[in-house]
Design an enzyme around this catalytic site. Structure first.
Site, mmCIF file in Angstrom:
data_model
loop_
_atom_site.group_PDB
_atom_site.id
_atom_site.type_symbol
_atom_site.label_atom_id
_atom_site.label_comp_id
_atom_site.label_asym_id
_atom_site.label_seq_id
_atom_site.Cartn_x
_atom_site.Cartn_y
_atom_site.Cartn_z
ATOM 1 N N LYS A 94 -1.696 -11.084 -4.788
ATOM 2 C CA LYS A 94 -1.651 -10.124 -5.895
ATOM 3 C C LYS A 94 -0.465 -10.342 -6.830
ATOM 4 C CE LYS A 94 -5.230 -7.519 -4.626
ATOM 5 N NZ LYS A 94 -6.399 -7.297 -5.489
ATOM 6 N N GLU A 116 -3.341 0.792 -10.326
ATOM 7 C CA GLU A 116 -4.083 1.374 -9.211
ATOM 8 C C GLU A 116 -3.848 0.495 -7.995
ATOM 9 O OE1 GLU A 116 -5.340 -0.859 -11.195
ATOM 10 O OE2 GLU A 116 -6.188 -2.223 -9.702
ATOM 11 N N SER A 382 -5.797 -14.922 1.616
ATOM 12 C CA SER A 382 -5.261 -14.109 0.522
ATOM 13 C C SER A 382 -4.077 -13.226 0.901
ATOM 14 C CB SER A 382 -6.365 -13.249 -0.087
ATOM 15 O OG SER A 382 -6.921 -12.392 0.886
HETATM 16 C C1 LIG Z 1 -4.900 -9.536 1.032
HETATM 17 C C2 LIG Z 1 -5.958 -9.116 0.068
HETATM 18 N N1 LIG Z 1 -7.020 -9.904 -0.126
HETATM 19 C C3 LIG Z 1 -7.997 -9.561 -0.979
HETATM 20 C C4 LIG Z 1 -7.981 -8.365 -1.658
HETATM 21 C C5 LIG Z 1 -9.147 -8.019 -2.542
HETATM 22 O O1 LIG Z 1 -8.892 -8.116 -3.902
HETATM 23 P P1 LIG Z 1 -9.447 -9.311 -4.773
HETATM 24 O O2 LIG Z 1 -10.915 -9.396 -4.528
HETATM 25 O O3 LIG Z 1 -9.129 -8.918 -6.164
HETATM 26 O O4 LIG Z 1 -8.761 -10.556 -4.379
HETATM 27 C C6 LIG Z 1 -6.886 -7.505 -1.506
HETATM 28 C C7 LIG Z 1 -6.823 -6.234 -2.235
HETATM 29 O O5 LIG Z 1 -6.050 -5.377 -2.015
HETATM 30 C C8 LIG Z 1 -5.859 -7.892 -0.613
HETATM 31 O O6 LIG Z 1 -4.790 -7.110 -0.411
#
Ligand SMILES: Cc1ncc(COP(=O)(O)O)c(C=O)c1O
Lengths: 400, 259
Positions: A94, A116, A382
């Site tokens: 993020k 948000e 992620s």
């Molecule tokens: C570690 C992690 N992966 C994925 C997401 C999902 O968001 P996005 O689809 O925008 O990557 C989040 C959202 O809070 C997250 O914290």
């Protein structure tokens, strides 16, 4: 696999195929229009690029490693790499976006930030860059998410942000987004809204995807170094709004040799009524400023989604992903809470990496993908799982 | 000519437009509220189509939307309730709501239904000018529906002129940068803004909305425009009313300065 002539990049009018646009009340028009007119110009400025890359390197810790997961590879009899976004400062991808957007806010002359958050990762990443730049920061978070992601609430507060509970609707990410938009409507002159995913009115989806595209930019040269080719056979990512997936897919959107694989949160299962798997359950609709796929009733009321993972608990997806899904460019898998929990445990035990619950949905796809032994997959890892420990403790019975 | 343009041409007095959430306070109250508003002397009625995620609305209207939805209100039910509306209602009627329920109902089918029951126009705050022109204008026009656009203190003169060119009926002049019901009263800054717009010599008249709650704010707003719109203050009354018809009639008369 890719039809010639289909574009996966945003059009002049802000559309990806049939999806996108800017469905915003007039109160927000001056802000969104100012952004639309200038975002590319500002992003391309050498001084912006210099500051952006400096902060990604020295503050975030980029490039993040591309790690060969040998034991997972052995388990699934294929070649698996993990793109370690969990090692970014603040623990998830993020922050790539919030660094970019805070620099954008400065150029727009804004000195207050609203955002948000679902899992709290975007809230923490936003509070972090606000502390770094000395800007006032207000974060809206669903009341339910405030309970299930308590450590991140504490982090935001320690970073100086005000955390406001969204009490309407399902009290999760959708409602936090409504409240953040209402706050922006009430404070249009001094405030920039840092949206946390590739959602919202044009140009947000494109801007956020471009900031996150550093992920696939790095994968290309890292893979070249390790494998002698700059593309994998599969790229896997979880999709809440779709920002980490957009970043991991970005430089491969037009690469026919790479299959794009997206994991959505099925919650208790797509036919149980407790799910957040938008491409399976959604129809075209408008929410939070863009036309995309949306979970909704026949009457067009937004359905309150469910997922164990706060970051995936959203009834829509970004317009790029709606286009990738309906055009067949990306393949979407529905992953249940239980499958995600199993995958989180497996990754922890085999690789020594505790992933975020969101990320675990992407890891769970290996059980269904059927990748061949010599094929190469890159999973976008992620985020890290620290914020989810309370859930892991309860669901994986770690206290016994 | 449509009812709205006729009204503005024929009236010298300040025009009062009142917003009421459909199916609120009770599912079956819609026509009762409309009739009482007309009896009290309202000039235009704006019926709110409830939506799960009304981002331009503050707490009062949000809550009324949720109550109405919980009681089972849908676009289909609303058209059903309005089926014989024109047997008793002669004032112009607008539907206000968000674009998604309209999309799901089917834009053309929705417009057709509006024409059938006698709706004169639409206010869809999340349908901005560009999207309207791109894919909606021709259908709305085919069914004789006016689309009412909003302007705010931040809207540039250039854009106001664009909106004026595309508008018919009136322009909805939002009194301050806010969601509905966030602020009450009209300040001198706002009066200056109304005057500034008045001096632009637009082809469309304006009604002022947001922050109007009583006769005093209604008169102030009407000094710089053709009249004003009351939303949250009236929805609050609906939520608390013991004798719905009587209180609605009394409220409208008090705003209009009638006995
Ligand atoms: C570690 C992690 N992966 C994925 C997401 C999902 O968001 P996005 O689809 O925008 O990557 C989040 C959202 O809070 C997250 O914290």
């Amino acid at each position: 696999m890719i039809d010639a002539g289909i574009s996966f990049h945003v059009s002049e009018k802000g559309y990806y195929g049939d999806f996108g646009g800017a469905f915003i009340p007039e109160m927000l028009y001056p802000n969104v229009e100012e952004l639309r007119l200038h975002y590319l110009e500002y992003m391309m400025e050498p001084s912006f690029q210099k500051e952006f890359h400096f902060l990604l390197k020295d503050f975030v810790g980029r490039p993040t490693p591309l790690f060969k997961a040998e034991r997972l590879s052995a388990k699934y009899n294929t070649q698996i790499y993990l793109k370690r976004e969990d090692l970014c400062h603040t623990g998830a991808h993020k922050v790539n976006n919030t660094i970019g957007q805070i620099l954008m806010a400065k150029r727009l002359g804004k000195h207050k930030i609203v955002a948000e958050t679902g899992a709290g990762q975007h809230g923490v990443a936003t509070a972090t860059v606000c502390a770094l730049m000395g800007m006032e920061c207000i974060i809206y978070m669903g009341a339910i998410d405030i309970d299930r992601q308590a450590p991140n609430v504490a982090r935001m507060k320690m970073l100086g942000a005000s955390v406001v509970a969204a009490q309407s609707g399902s009290k999760t990410l959708k409602d936090a987004t409504n409240e953040a938009m209402r706050h922006w409507i009430n404070h249009p002159v001094d405030t920039h809204y840092i949206i946390g995913s590739v959602v919202g009115p044009h140009p947000y989806p494109d801007m956020v995807a471009k900031f996150q595209s550093v992920i696939s930019e790095e994968i290309k040269w890292q893979l070249q170094e390790k494998e002698g080719r700059d593309y994998p056979d599969y790229i896997l990512a979880c999709v809440g709004g779709g920002s980490n997936a957009a970043g991991a897919f970005y430089h491969y959107l037009d690469e026919p040799r790479t299959a794009l694989i997206a994991a959505e949160a099925a919650g208790q299962g797509i036919s149980t009524g407790h799910s957040a798997a938008t491409t399976f359950l959604g129809k075209p609709g408008v929410l939070h400023g863009s036309k995309s796929l949306l979970m909704q009733t026949e009457d067009g009321q937004v359905i309150e989604p469910y997922s164990i993972s706060a970051g995936l608990d959203y009834p829509g997806i970004g317009p790029l992903h709606a286009h990738l899904a309906t055009s067949g460019r990306a393949k979407f898998f529905d992953i249940t809470d239980d499958e995600a929990l199993d995958a989180a445990l497996e990754c922890s035990m085999l690789e020594g990496i505790i992933p975020a619950l969101e990320t675990a949905h992407a890891l769970a796809v290996f059980g269904k993908l059927g990748a061949k032994p010599d094929e190469i997959s890159v999973v976008n890892l992620s985020g890290r799982g620290d914020k989810d420990l309370a859930t892991y403790q309860e669901k994986l019975k770690l206290n016994q | 000519m449509n009812r709205i343009s006729t009204l503005f041409k024929s009236t010298q007095e300040p025009i009062l437009n009142i917003y009421a959430t459909a199916g609120y306070p009770n599912f079956g109250d819609t026509m009762l509220v409309l009739n009482a508003l007309q009896e009290g002397g309202v000039d235009i009625i704006e019926i709110g189509m409830p939506y799960s995620d009304p981002v331009a609305d503050g707490e009062t209207i949000q809550q009324s939307n949720q109550v109405s939805l919980d009681q089972g209100m849908t676009v289909t039910h609303l058209f059903d309730q309005l089926k014989n509306m024109r047997q008793s209602i002669s004032v112009p009627v607008l539907l206000m709501g968000y674009i998604n329920p309209v999309l799901q109902f089917g834009v053309e089918r929705f417009c057709q239904k509006c024409q059938e029951v006698g709706v004169d126009g639409l206010i869809l705050p999340d349908l901005p000018l560009a999207e309207y022109q791109l894919s909606y204008q021709s259908i709305f026009e085919q069914y004789g529906l006016l689309n009412i656009f909003l302007i705010t203190p931040q809207t540039s003169d250039e854009r106001i002129k664009q909106i004026d060119a595309v508008s018919e009926g009136f322009i909805y002049m939002v009194s301050s940068a806010s969601t509905t019901g966030a602020k009450t009263g009209i300040s001198s800054d706002q009066e200056a803004y109304f005057k500034r717009i008045d001096n632009m010599n637009l082809k469309n008249p304006r009604l002022v909305g947001f922050g109007i709650s009583d006769r005093e704010s209604f008169i102030k707003a009407s000094n710089g425009a053709s009249g004003a719109i009351i939303g949250s203050a009236f929805v609050k009354l609906l939520g608390n009313a013991k004798n719905l018809r009587e209180e609605i009639v009394g409220f409208v008369k008090s705003i209009k300065g009638l006995k």
